[in-house]
Design a protein around this motif. Structure first.
Motif, PDB file in Angstrom:
ATOM      1  N   LEU A   1      -6.785  20.917 -23.832  1.00 18.31           N
ATOM      2  CA  LEU A   1      -7.985  21.644 -24.181  1.00 18.31           C
ATOM      3  C   LEU A   1      -9.006  20.962 -25.087  1.00 18.31           C
ATOM      4  CD1 LEU A   1      -5.783  24.862 -25.168  1.00 18.31           C
ATOM      5  CD2 LEU A   1      -7.295  24.711 -23.189  1.00 18.31           C
TER       6      LEU A   1
ATOM      7  N   SER B   1     -14.940  24.833 -30.958  1.00 18.65           N
ATOM      8  CA  SER B   1     -13.540  24.749 -30.971  1.00 18.65           C
ATOM      9  C   SER B   1     -13.062  23.184 -30.769  1.00 18.65           C
ATOM     10  CB  SER B   1     -12.916  25.674 -29.922  1.00 18.65           C
ATOM     11  OG  SER B   1     -13.077  27.084 -30.370  1.00 18.65           O
TER      12      SER B   1
ATOM     13  N   LYS C   1      -5.785  29.192 -25.809  1.00 22.94           N
ATOM     14  CA  LYS C   1      -7.322  29.231 -25.720  1.00 22.94           C
ATOM     15  C   LYS C   1      -7.804  30.639 -26.872  1.00 22.94           C
ATOM     16  CE  LYS C   1      -8.256  27.507 -21.224  1.00 22.94           C
ATOM     17  NZ  LYS C   1      -8.553  27.886 -20.036  1.00 22.94           N
TER      18      LYS C   1
ATOM     19  N   ASP D   1     -11.256  19.742 -22.304  1.00 25.07           N
ATOM     20  CA  ASP D   1     -11.449  20.808 -21.360  1.00 25.07           C
ATOM     21  C   ASP D   1     -12.726  21.079 -21.572  1.00 25.07           C
ATOM     22  OD1 ASP D   1     -11.761  22.800 -19.732  1.00 25.07           O
ATOM     23  OD2 ASP D   1      -9.558  23.518 -20.012  1.00 25.07           O
TER      24      ASP D   1
ATOM     25  N   ARG E   1      -3.304  36.945 -23.402  1.00 22.35           N
ATOM     26  CA  ARG E   1      -4.267  36.054 -23.120  1.00 22.35           C
ATOM     27  C   ARG E   1      -5.744  36.645 -23.093  1.00 22.35           C
ATOM     28  NH1 ARG E   1       0.114  36.648 -21.403  1.00 22.35           N
ATOM     29  NH2 ARG E   1       1.896  34.871 -20.842  1.00 22.35           N
TER      30      ARG E   1
ATOM     31  N   GLU F   1     -10.598  30.482 -29.945  1.00 18.71           N
ATOM     32  CA  GLU F   1     -11.759  31.358 -30.285  1.00 18.71           C
ATOM     33  C   GLU F   1     -11.968  31.488 -31.696  1.00 18.71           C
ATOM     34  OE1 GLU F   1     -12.798  35.093 -28.037  1.00 18.71           O
ATOM     35  OE2 GLU F   1     -10.858  34.621 -27.154  1.00 18.71           O
TER      36      GLU F   1
ATOM     37  N   THR G   1     -13.414  24.680 -22.825  1.00 18.72           N
ATOM     38  CA  THR G   1     -13.279  24.988 -24.429  1.00 18.72           C
ATOM     39  C   THR G   1     -14.342  25.160 -25.162  1.00 18.72           C
ATOM     40  OG1 THR G   1     -11.016  24.001 -24.293  1.00 18.72           O
ATOM     41  CG2 THR G   1     -12.045  24.320 -26.308  1.00 18.72           C
TER      42      THR G   1
END
Length: 256
Positions: free
Chosen positions: A231, A241, A169, A234, A131, A173, A237
């Motif tokens: 996501l 992305s 996530k 979100d 993570r 990236e 984010t």
């Protein structure tokens, strides 16, 4: 990308002449891809042995899967520790490699291995947190790019094991390098002749790997599609992305 120390170990045990029937890499992959939706912790130890015998445990995706699956199930981890002394060389190596990759202190258990393997196992790297951010620099070195590519594969394995959206996530990236993808494509279409193509190609390579990983999860895992949809809206984010998720239709059920 595989861990080089582990490749030496795989080569050694692959010729051990175990002789037992083994599943194919494809069957192992299919089982892992559905694991977090239908966990089977009782099968982890046998699948781990199969992965080792098939030479698959050297891959970050596969090793990460077993690390995260055992981390998520303390009973399965305890079972590894309780039975390691009764295992043969393949079983001991696969068990100790997973425990070592988890960051466990296996020093006292190295006595279970032949002398030739103790140093190799002791030098085996602890797997980074799946993570943790990629934090790719604007001008990454070749080593940094290789680590990033390995991390992206690791994220696929970790998500398959536990279904943690925080892992996705990290893959997102990689999509932040979208602007450099054309440079990577141009380099590949030119036959990859330049061994030092520059930072734009390097960042584009990371984008390519992240895109492949996300497409793989999207095609195999309905849960990943649902998590990606969340996501995509979100605010935490990165905008690039979110834009790439929509542009590539990675949050849709149909293929782009």
């Amino acid at each position: 990308m595989a861990f080089p120390v582990h490749l030496l170990l795989v080569a050694a045990v692959s010729s051990s002449g175990d002789g037992k029937p083994l599943k194919t890499p494809e069957a192992l992959d299919a089982w892992m891809s559905g694991y977090h939706a239908r966990p089977e912790p009782a099968r982890l130890q046998g699948a781990l042995r199969e992965a080792m015998t098939l030479g698959q445990l050297a891959q970050p995706l596969v090793l990460s899967f077993f690390v995260e699956a055992h981390r998520a199930n303390p009973e399965a981890k305890a079972r590894l520790l309780a039975t390691v002394a009764q295992e043969d060389l393949v079983g001991r190596l696969s068990t100790l490699l997973v425990l070592r990759a988890m960051g466990e202190d296996v020093t006292d258990l190295l006595i279970l291995l032949p002398d030739d393997y103790r140093g190799k196992l002791g030098a085996f790297p602890v797997m980074p947190d799946s993570r943790a951010p990629l934090l790719l620099r604007p001008e990454p070195t070749p080593d940094e790019v290789q680590r990033a590519l390995g991390r992206l594969d690791q994220c696929v394995g970790a998500y398959r094991a536990a279904g943690d959206a925080a892992v996705l996530k990290v893959l997102l990236e990689g999509l932040a390098e979208a602007a450099d993808f054309p440079a990577f494509i141009a380099w590949t279409e030119n036959g990859r002749k330049n061994p030092n193509p520059g930072p734009a190609v390097s960042r584009g390579c990371v984008y390519d790997q992240a895109l492949k990983a996300l497409k793989q999860l999207r095609s195999q895992d309905p849960g990943a599609v649902k998590a990606l949809k969340a996501l995509a809206v979100d605010p935490s984010t990165p905008e690039v992305s979110r834009r790439e998720l929509a542009r590539l239709q990675l949050v849709q059920g149909s293929k782009p």
